[in-house]
Design a protein around this motif. Structure first.
Motif, PDB file in Angstrom:
ATOM      1  N   ILE A 182       5.412  10.361   2.892  1.00 51.32           N
ATOM      2  CA  ILE A 182       6.377   9.495   2.197  1.00 51.32           C
ATOM      3  C   ILE A 182       7.554   9.185   3.141  1.00 51.32           C
ATOM      4  CG2 ILE A 182       8.085   9.431   0.315  1.00 51.32           C
ATOM      5  CD1 ILE A 182       5.983  11.007  -1.369  1.00 51.32           C
ATOM      6  N   ARG A 183       7.963  10.203   3.879  1.00 48.42           N
ATOM      7  CA  ARG A 183       9.092  10.040   4.790  1.00 48.42           C
ATOM      8  C   ARG A 183       8.739   9.117   5.976  1.00 48.42           C
ATOM      9  NH1 ARG A 183      10.256  13.225   8.960  1.00 48.42           N
ATOM     10  NH2 ARG A 183       8.758  14.774   8.269  1.00 48.42           N
ATOM     11  N   LYS A 184       7.558   9.313   6.566  1.00 51.67           N
ATOM     12  CA  LYS A 184       7.214   8.566   7.791  1.00 51.67           C
ATOM     13  C   LYS A 184       6.629   7.183   7.515  1.00 51.67           C
ATOM     14  CE  LYS A 184       5.679  12.806  10.073  1.00 51.67           C
ATOM     15  NZ  LYS A 184       4.446  13.443  10.535  1.00 51.67           N
ATOM     16  N   GLY A 185       5.773   7.115   6.508  1.00 50.24           N
ATOM     17  CA  GLY A 185       5.104   5.845   6.245  1.00 50.24           C
ATOM     18  C   GLY A 185       4.037   5.535   7.285  1.00 50.24           C
ATOM     19  N   PHE A 186       3.280   4.475   7.050  1.00 46.80           N
ATOM     20  CA  PHE A 186       2.248   4.083   8.019  1.00 46.80           C
ATOM     21  C   PHE A 186       2.905   3.628   9.310  1.00 46.80           C
ATOM     22  CE2 PHE A 186      -0.334   3.513   4.097  1.00 46.80           C
ATOM     23  CZ  PHE A 186      -1.338   4.408   4.437  1.00 46.80           C
ATOM     24  N   PRO A 187       2.241   3.892  10.429  1.00 47.28           N
ATOM     25  CA  PRO A 187       2.868   3.564  11.715  1.00 47.28           C
ATOM     26  C   PRO A 187       2.992   2.057  11.934  1.00 47.28           C
ATOM     27  CG  PRO A 187       0.609   4.317  12.029  1.00 47.28           C
ATOM     28  CD  PRO A 187       0.918   4.526  10.587  1.00 47.28           C
ATOM     29  N   SER A 188       4.032   1.659  12.608  1.00 50.68           N
ATOM     30  CA  SER A 188       4.169   0.252  12.986  1.00 50.68           C
ATOM     31  C   SER A 188       3.735   0.120  14.445  1.00 50.68           C
ATOM     32  CB  SER A 188       5.618  -0.190  12.837  1.00 50.68           C
ATOM     33  OG  SER A 188       6.374   0.298  13.932  1.00 50.68           O
ATOM     34  N   LYS A 197      -3.104  -3.568  14.474  1.00 51.84           N
ATOM     35  CA  LYS A 197      -2.421  -4.168  13.328  1.00 51.84           C
ATOM     36  C   LYS A 197      -2.965  -3.575  12.030  1.00 51.84           C
ATOM     37  CE  LYS A 197      -1.230  -8.779  15.029  1.00 51.84           C
ATOM     38  NZ  LYS A 197      -2.115  -9.098  16.164  1.00 51.84           N
ATOM     39  N   LEU A 198      -2.081  -3.016  11.235  1.00 51.87           N
ATOM     40  CA  LEU A 198      -2.496  -2.446   9.951  1.00 51.87           C
ATOM     41  C   LEU A 198      -2.185  -3.376   8.794  1.00 51.87           C
ATOM     42  CD1 LEU A 198      -1.389   1.284  10.319  1.00 51.87           C
ATOM     43  CD2 LEU A 198      -3.696   0.350  10.435  1.00 51.87           C
ATOM     44  N   LYS A 199      -1.472  -4.438   9.111  1.00 54.84           N
ATOM     45  CA  LYS A 199      -0.934  -5.296   8.063  1.00 54.84           C
ATOM     46  C   LYS A 199      -1.981  -5.813   7.081  1.00 54.84           C
ATOM     47  CE  LYS A 199       2.362  -8.973   7.543  1.00 54.84           C
ATOM     48  NZ  LYS A 199       2.778 -10.255   8.049  1.00 54.84           N
ATOM     49  N   TYR A 200      -3.142  -6.166   7.622  1.00 54.34           N
ATOM     50  CA  TYR A 200      -4.211  -6.678   6.762  1.00 54.34           C
ATOM     51  C   TYR A 200      -4.461  -5.725   5.590  1.00 54.34           C
ATOM     52  CZ  TYR A 200      -8.960  -7.952   5.333  1.00 54.34           C
ATOM     53  OH  TYR A 200     -10.068  -8.300   4.602  1.00 54.34           O
ATOM     54  N   PHE A 201      -4.358  -4.416   5.872  1.00 55.88           N
ATOM     55  CA  PHE A 201      -4.651  -3.414   4.846  1.00 55.88           C
ATOM     56  C   PHE A 201      -3.407  -3.010   4.051  1.00 55.88           C
ATOM     57  CE2 PHE A 201      -7.700  -2.949   8.281  1.00 55.88           C
ATOM     58  CZ  PHE A 201      -8.878  -3.121   7.582  1.00 55.88           C
ATOM     59  N   THR A 202      -2.280  -2.917   4.743  1.00 54.64           N
ATOM     60  CA  THR A 202      -1.108  -2.367   4.070  1.00 54.64           C
ATOM     61  C   THR A 202      -0.465  -3.346   3.096  1.00 54.64           C
ATOM     62  OG1 THR A 202       0.218  -2.925   5.995  1.00 54.64           O
ATOM     63  CG2 THR A 202      -0.566  -0.660   5.857  1.00 54.64           C
ATOM     64  N   VAL A 208       0.713  10.664  11.512  1.00 52.05           N
ATOM     65  CA  VAL A 208       0.961  10.362  10.104  1.00 52.05           C
ATOM     66  C   VAL A 208      -0.334  10.250   9.297  1.00 52.05           C
ATOM     67  CG1 VAL A 208       1.122   7.855  10.349  1.00 52.05           C
ATOM     68  CG2 VAL A 208       2.338   8.975   8.495  1.00 52.05           C
ATOM     69  N   PHE A 209      -1.417   9.850   9.970  1.00 51.84           N
ATOM     70  CA  PHE A 209      -2.686   9.800   9.245  1.00 51.84           C
ATOM     71  C   PHE A 209      -3.187  11.192   8.873  1.00 51.84           C
ATOM     72  CE2 PHE A 209      -2.853   5.332   9.839  1.00 51.84           C
ATOM     73  CZ  PHE A 209      -3.707   4.895   8.839  1.00 51.84           C
ATOM     74  N   ASP A 210      -2.735  12.213   9.622  1.00 54.45           N
ATOM     75  CA  ASP A 210      -3.061  13.584   9.236  1.00 54.45           C
ATOM     76  C   ASP A 210      -2.313  13.973   7.964  1.00 54.45           C
ATOM     77  OD1 ASP A 210      -4.727  13.850  11.396  1.00 54.45           O
ATOM     78  OD2 ASP A 210      -3.199  14.768  12.678  1.00 54.45           O
ATOM     79  N   ASP A 211      -1.078  13.548   7.863  1.00 48.79           N
ATOM     80  CA  ASP A 211      -0.315  13.813   6.636  1.00 48.79           C
ATOM     81  C   ASP A 211      -0.938  13.079   5.453  1.00 48.79           C
ATOM     82  OD1 ASP A 211       1.611  15.288   8.083  1.00 48.79           O
ATOM     83  OD2 ASP A 211       2.625  13.432   8.665  1.00 48.79           O
ATOM     84  N   PHE A 212      -1.258  11.821   5.704  1.00 51.86           N
ATOM     85  CA  PHE A 212      -1.893  10.975   4.690  1.00 51.86           C
ATOM     86  C   PHE A 212      -3.179  11.643   4.192  1.00 51.86           C
ATOM     87  CE2 PHE A 212      -4.962   7.337   4.228  1.00 51.86           C
ATOM     88  CZ  PHE A 212      -4.473   6.836   3.041  1.00 51.86           C
ATOM     89  N   LEU A 239       0.826  -1.205   0.000  1.00 52.00           N
ATOM     90  CA  LEU A 239       0.000   0.000   0.000  1.00 52.00           C
ATOM     91  C   LEU A 239       0.861   1.256   0.000  1.00 52.00           C
ATOM     92  CD1 LEU A 239      -2.741   1.402   0.185  1.00 52.00           C
ATOM     93  CD2 LEU A 239      -2.662   1.099   2.660  1.00 52.00           C
ATOM     94  N   GLN A 240       1.798   1.273   0.918  1.00 51.81           N
ATOM     95  CA  GLN A 240       2.713   2.413   1.042  1.00 51.81           C
ATOM     96  C   GLN A 240       3.384   2.733  -0.303  1.00 51.81           C
ATOM     97  OE1 GLN A 240       3.591   4.151   3.863  1.00 51.81           O
ATOM     98  NE2 GLN A 240       5.231   5.333   2.919  1.00 51.81           N
TER      99      GLN A 240
END
Lengths: 446, 248
Positions: A38-44, A54-59, A139-143, A3-4
């Motif tokens: 782009i710099r931060k990416g989705f949070p782990s 867990k975001l993995k299902y989506f990412t 990061v979701f605000d940036d997204f 996704l990223q």
């Protein structure tokens, strides 16, 4: 991360489409947000605020960006309208849909799409847009800022009261889609409105959606915001809400988080005036492998204000719940009354809930409290009820419904109470996976 | 005479601990039986096993209710068949009003009999009549079940529910415990008004005091998981005088 990478590629290849239709002040924010994302990416899960999520299902999936209209124009969203309300607008896959794209009502209220508002009222938008969000490092605000397609713009002038608006957020793409919505709500002094929002899905496609809202309550302004989230079991909605609350203003929210693969609601309320009131209510119901997160952050900057967070939830099967409630009382915020309560019932050995209260108090004359409970169905009560001839299933439902009753009882609009009760009962009974239209019409269906 | 309850050689255990060690008991329609005995002899266990509470295992014997073996039925099925338990410690159910609770119970019973849910007017009339029977204040119907009730109100509420549900067999588990004399009298009056030739009562108590008001046809003494002595109401008087050394 699939996704990223696909989003980065999309941003890099579509700068013009993404940014050029906006005035410079927004274009700048968008460009910067895109770079930050782009710099931060989705949070782990190493990130403290994402530790339980867990975001993995989506990412690991690919989502089609919905910068172009990918909804069915024939969709009858008007079926969702609650008749008692003054007006309804829809955001379908991130695109504003209403009779008029931007209008000034006779009482002076300006309502329309963000995209139109930034062109017609650039100065007004500029003095509010991103003022609250930029203070956070989310990061979701940036997204969201980098990719939002449109959103609601609402301006309520001084002393205008009694406006009731329904907002329909529809996730209805025919392909797996990224949806980004950005709302701005401005309430001038002594104004009052009720908003009811339905986050809803119809198509059985996966959506990855972020709904961001900035809300400004000037002195003595009063906002009641009800939200009903009922999206399909493949979709995620990340909603960030930022509120600024002025003197003697009253912010009230009540969120019914009923269904979705992943629902995350973050609410940041900053009380900047004196003698203000903030009530944040929430109800979360999750089963299967669903996840529901609530993160609340109330900041008291000035003296004499009241805030109350009350969230209740029930987790079944292997569902996960995450509650993080923060109260920050600054040095000048004397005579603050701030409360927080989070109660959950877990129905199985596999369901989990994590509840984290944080109180940070720098004033010395305050009254603050927090409490959190996690329990199971009361077996003694279950036997008592069954001994009166009521089935085990009904006895459980009776108890679960009673448990969440406090949140429903906090609803202040009489005509919403019965439909809400009906929805919650149906959801507890497992009958509300996907609703064909707006969930508030569910009582008319079998 | 019609048999309501027949317990044959009933053995039951919790975990590895055998509590009931061969109970035999026969209750006919129109009868009131008192079960007496010291603490820990299995009186409450007997009530729980008859009503089907989880956590007990029947290892031997059976429970015949109105000619039907109910030993394996769920608690709600036994209740619908007509067994009622007046709890020693009535449970508080926050958020569930007495009205909704009773409506759900009455409708469950009606559904079991193939009837439609009770009409609201009829239900309220029924509530009023039964409230009067046990002298319970009107305000309770809007309150959550047993929540904030005094000890006396809780016990009266059990009798009220019994009046609403009209069971064939009512088991009253230490309904007299924690009651002052006035509350005891009004609970007993409620029971006496509900006695008929068609139903039966099993009254579990430590004290003869209750039996002055609810006069039993037969008194049983339970000891170490068995009924060791049965007799008429005079047995309770004798027990009160001599204590449990009578059966030791």
């Amino acid at each position: 991360m699939k996704l990223q990478d696909s989003i980065v590629k999309y941003i890099n290849e579509n700068q013009a489409v993404l940014n050029d239709s906006f005035p410079d002040f927004i274009k700048d924010i968008r460009t910067k947000s895109q770079q930050d994302f782009i710099r931060k990416g989705f949070p782990s899960q190493k990130n403290e605020r994402w530790r339980k999520t867990k975001l993995k299902y989506f990412t690991e999936q690919y989502y089609h960006p919905s910068i172009n209209n990918i909804y069915d124009k024939e969709l009858k969203w008007e079926a969702c309208v609650v008749p008692e309300f003054d007006m309804a607008i829809a955001l379908i896959n991130g695109h504003y849909v209403a009779k008029k794209d931007l209008e000034v009502l006779p009482n002076g209220i300006i309502i329309g799409s963000m995209k139109s508002a930034v062109k017609k009222y650039p100065d007004l938008v500029k003095s509010y847009f991103n003022r609250l969000i930029k203070q956070q490092n989310n990061v979701f605000d940036d997204f969201n800022a980098g990719l939002f397609t449109d959103g609601l713009f609402l301006y309520v002038p001084k002393n205008v009261q009694g406006f009731k608006l329904q907002i329909i957020h529809r996730l209805d793409a025919k392909i797996d889609a990224l949806i980004n919505v950005r709302n701005l709500v401005i309430l001038e002094e002594n104004s009052q409105i009720d908003m009811i929002q339905c986050d809803d899905s119809n198509q059985h496609k996966s959506h990855f959606a972020s709904f961001n809202s900035e809300v400004f309550l000037a002195d003595k302004a009063n906002l009641n915001w009800y939200k009903y989230q009922n999206i399909n079991d493949l979709s995620a909605v990340f909603s960030n809400h930022y509120y600024q609350v002025g003197s003697q203003a009253h912010l009230y929210t009540n969120f019914m988080e009923l269904n979705g693969k992943l629902l995350r609601n973050e609410q940041f309320a900053k009380i900047v005036g004196v003698d203000a009131k903030v009530d944040l209510y929430g109800l979360y119901l999750a089963d299967k492998s669903q996840q529901v997160d609530n993160l609340l952050f109330v900041t008291h900057e000035k003296e004499g204000s009241y805030s109350n967070q009350k969230f209740k939830g029930i987790l079944d099967d292997s569902a996960r719940g995450f509650f993080n409630g923060q109260i920050l009382v600054k040095k000048d915020a004397q005579q603050t009354n701030a409360f927080q309560k989070n109660d959950s019932i877990i129905l199985t050995d596999k369901a989990r809930v994590s509840s984290q209260p944080f109180l940070e108090i720098y004033a010395d004359d305050v009254s603050c409290s927090h409490g959190s409970t996690t329990g199971q169905i009361d077996e003694e009560a279950l036997f008592y009820i069954r001994q009166r001839g009521i089935s085990k299933r009904d006895a459980q439902l009776l108890q679960l419904y009673a448990f969440v009753g406090e949140v429903i009882d906090a609803i202040k609009i009489p005509e919403l109470i019965e439909p809400t009760k009906d929805l919650v009962k149906k959801r507890l009974n497992g009958k509300l996976d996907v609703c064909e239209d707006c969930i508030l019409q569910c009582q008319t269906r079998t | 005479m019609n048999s309501i309850l027949e317990i044959k050689n009933l053995h039951a255990k919790i975990g590895d601990k055998e509590i009931l060690k061969g109970v035999n008991l026969k209750i006919n329609a129109g009868e009131v039986h008192a079960i007496m005995g010291p603490n820990g002899t299995g009186k409450s266990t007997l009530a729980n096993v008859i009503t089907g509470k989880d956590g007990y295992e029947i290892t031997e014997g059976e429970i015949i209710f109105k000619g039907k073996n109910v030993s394996l039925l769920d608690p709600e099925e036994r209740a619908l068949e007509g067994i009622f338990l007046g709890f020693q410690y009535p449970v508080e159910i926050p958020g569930v009003s007495m009205t909704n609770f009773m409506k759900a119970a009455i409708d469950a019973k009606r559904k079991y009999k193939g009837l439609d849910p009770i009409k609201p007017g009829e239900f309220l009339k029924m509530m009023r009549e039964k409230q009067a029977l046990v002298d319970i204040p009107d305000k309770i119907k809007n309150r959550s079940v047993n929540e904030g009730f005094s000890g006396g109100e809780k016990k009266k509420n059990e009798i009220f529910q019994m009046a609403m549900l009209e069971p064939d067999l009512a088991i009253l588990d230490e309904t007299d415990s924690g009651l002052d004399i006035d509350a005891l009298r009004s609970v007993a009056e409620g029971v006496n008004k509900l006695r008929s030739k068609d139903n039966a009562f099993m009254v579990i108590t430590h004290y003869q005091r209750l039996l002055d008001y609810i006069v039993p046809d037969i008194v049983h003494i339970m000891y170490d998981g068995k009924i060791v002595k049965s007799g008429d109401k005079n047995l309770a008087v004798e027990l009160e005088e001599k204590g449990y050394k009578l059966v030791e």
